[in-house]
Design a protein around this motif. Structure first.
Motif, PDB file in Angstrom:
ATOM      1  N   SER A  64       7.311  -4.073   4.733  1.00 53.16           N
ATOM      2  CA  SER A  64       6.181  -4.931   4.380  1.00 53.16           C
ATOM      3  C   SER A  64       4.958  -4.104   3.998  1.00 53.16           C
ATOM      4  O   SER A  64       4.128  -4.539   3.191  1.00 53.16           O
ATOM      5  CB  SER A  64       5.831  -5.865   5.544  1.00 53.16           C
ATOM      6  N   ALA A  65       4.861  -2.899   4.568  1.00 51.35           N
ATOM      7  CA  ALA A  65       3.670  -2.074   4.359  1.00 51.35           C
ATOM      8  C   ALA A  65       3.752  -1.162   3.141  1.00 51.35           C
ATOM      9  O   ALA A  65       2.746  -0.940   2.459  1.00 51.35           O
ATOM     10  CB  ALA A  65       3.416  -1.226   5.611  1.00 51.35           C
ATOM     11  N   VAL A  66       4.931  -0.616   2.852  1.00 49.34           N
ATOM     12  CA  VAL A  66       5.010   0.424   1.820  1.00 49.34           C
ATOM     13  C   VAL A  66       4.582  -0.073   0.436  1.00 49.34           C
ATOM     14  O   VAL A  66       3.890   0.663  -0.288  1.00 49.34           O
ATOM     15  CB  VAL A  66       6.405   1.088   1.806  1.00 49.34           C
ATOM     16  N   PRO A  67       4.894  -1.297   0.009  1.00 54.65           N
ATOM     17  CA  PRO A  67       4.381  -1.715  -1.300  1.00 54.65           C
ATOM     18  C   PRO A  67       2.868  -1.856  -1.320  1.00 54.65           C
ATOM     19  O   PRO A  67       2.226  -1.618  -2.360  1.00 54.65           O
ATOM     20  CB  PRO A  67       5.076  -3.062  -1.555  1.00 54.65           C
ATOM     21  N   VAL A  68       2.282  -2.220  -0.185  1.00 56.52           N
ATOM     22  CA  VAL A  68       0.824  -2.314  -0.097  1.00 56.52           C
ATOM     23  C   VAL A  68       0.210  -0.924  -0.223  1.00 56.52           C
ATOM     24  O   VAL A  68      -0.766  -0.720  -0.961  1.00 56.52           O
ATOM     25  CB  VAL A  68       0.399  -2.981   1.228  1.00 56.52           C
ATOM     26  N   VAL A  69       0.760   0.043   0.492  1.00 54.43           N
ATOM     27  CA  VAL A  69       0.260   1.415   0.425  1.00 54.43           C
ATOM     28  C   VAL A  69       0.321   1.946  -1.001  1.00 54.43           C
ATOM     29  O   VAL A  69      -0.655   2.508  -1.514  1.00 54.43           O
ATOM     30  CB  VAL A  69       1.070   2.324   1.383  1.00 54.43           C
ATOM     31  N   GLN A  70       1.444   1.759  -1.665  1.00 56.03           N
ATOM     32  CA  GLN A  70       1.585   2.295  -3.021  1.00 56.03           C
ATOM     33  C   GLN A  70       0.637   1.607  -3.999  1.00 56.03           C
ATOM     34  O   GLN A  70       0.052   2.262  -4.872  1.00 56.03           O
ATOM     35  CB  GLN A  70       3.043   2.169  -3.471  1.00 56.03           C
TER      36      GLN A  70
END
Length: 292
Positions: free
Chosen positions: A259-265
């Motif tokens: 859930s977090a990695v697309p937000v970070v990128q």
């Protein structure tokens, strides 16, 4: 008090003691923001930025983008400029939230972006070093896009929330967003190669996010930044994603990571595009952006 709770208490006290020194994105995230930004500069802005970079950067803006973290001891007053924590209502309001712990106004990451943008627009002003202004500005634009740099005041942007990363590493929520998500993404998807991860994010900007890019960089004023908007986005993402379902002692694994990695990128991409837009406004927009 049981041994597990005692250990958690000791770790919490340790983290609280050093919470103000937390970094954003660590070196990898800042590097990607600035690498992306340099690729979006107009030729005029690129020449101006290159002329201001210190010799040790070898013409690479990305080489300077962790400088503001590395030099915190030299500039202790700058600590408050790395974040803009809020009362936890998922919103950022400049007049309410942009101050340091002593209540001094404009001492937050949004104030830092605004002030160093103004300094670069008037680099002939007394006592203003344009190289230092550029390095601070580049770093702070990266900082404001890390959601937990606009996190909750009462937990220092997640610094005092102790979590277990994949049940193997004891860490805190802020560090998960600074470093752990990026490092796992690099290992799992990009062969531990930062340049590959950067290139993939760049490709996403021109392909998957191409319809959004113009909106990211849009800012109606040539003399002011839109950093308050970036902080508002981060405050909302902090609530919606970073803090979601997390408590003291939570074990964060695949569900949280994916859930977090697309937000970070995407935040790294937005930071790069917006930094370039700010620098293009500062140094002129007479040329078309360089291709990536």
């Amino acid at each position: 008090m049981g041994l597990h709770l005692l250990l958690l208490h000791v770790l919490l006290v340790t983290v609280v003691a050093r919470a103000p020194a937390a970094h954003a994105w660590r070196k990898e995230g800042h590097y990607m923001v600035c690498k992306i930004a340099q690729s979006f500069l107009t030729s005029e802005a690129s020449a101006a930025v290159t002329s201001l970079l210190p010799g040790w950067a070898r013409g690479e803006l990305a080489e300077t983008c962790s400088w503001a973290d590395d030099e915190r001891r030299r500039y202790p007053w700058s600590g408050a400029l790395h974040f803009a924590d809020t009362p936890g209502d998922c919103q950022f309001f400049y007049d309410r939230d942009c101050h340091n712990t002593e209540g001094k106004k404009d001492m937050c990451v949004v104030g830092g972006i605004n002030n160093y943008t103004a300094a670069l627009m008037n680099s002939s002003a007394p006592s203003v070093d344009p190289t230092i202004s550029l390095m601070f500005l580049a770093h702070f634009v990266g900082d404001v896009h890390q959601p937990l740099h606009c996190g909750n005041t009462d937990d220092y942007g997640g610094n005092t929330i102790i979590v277990y990363w994949y049940n193997t590493t004891t860490t805190n929520l802020h560090r998960v967003w600074d470093l752990d998500i990026i490092q796992k993404a690099m290992k799992d998807f990009y062969n531990d190669d930062l340049s590959i991860m950067t290139q993939v994010i760049m490709k996403n900007i021109t392909e998957g996010w191409s319809d959004e890019e113009r909106e990211w960089e849009a800012c109606p004023s040539r003399t002011k930044t839109c950093a308050d908007r970036y902080a508002m986005e981060s405050a909302q993402l902090a609530c919606d994603v970073a803090y979601a379902g997390v408590e003291q002692g939570s074990i964060l694994g695949d569900d949280y990571f994916f859930s977090a990695v697309p937000v970070v990128q995407k935040r790294i991409a937005q930071g790069g595009v917006r930094l370039a837009a700010i620098l293009n406004r500062i140094f002129g927009e007479n040329s078309r952006p360089q291709s990536i």
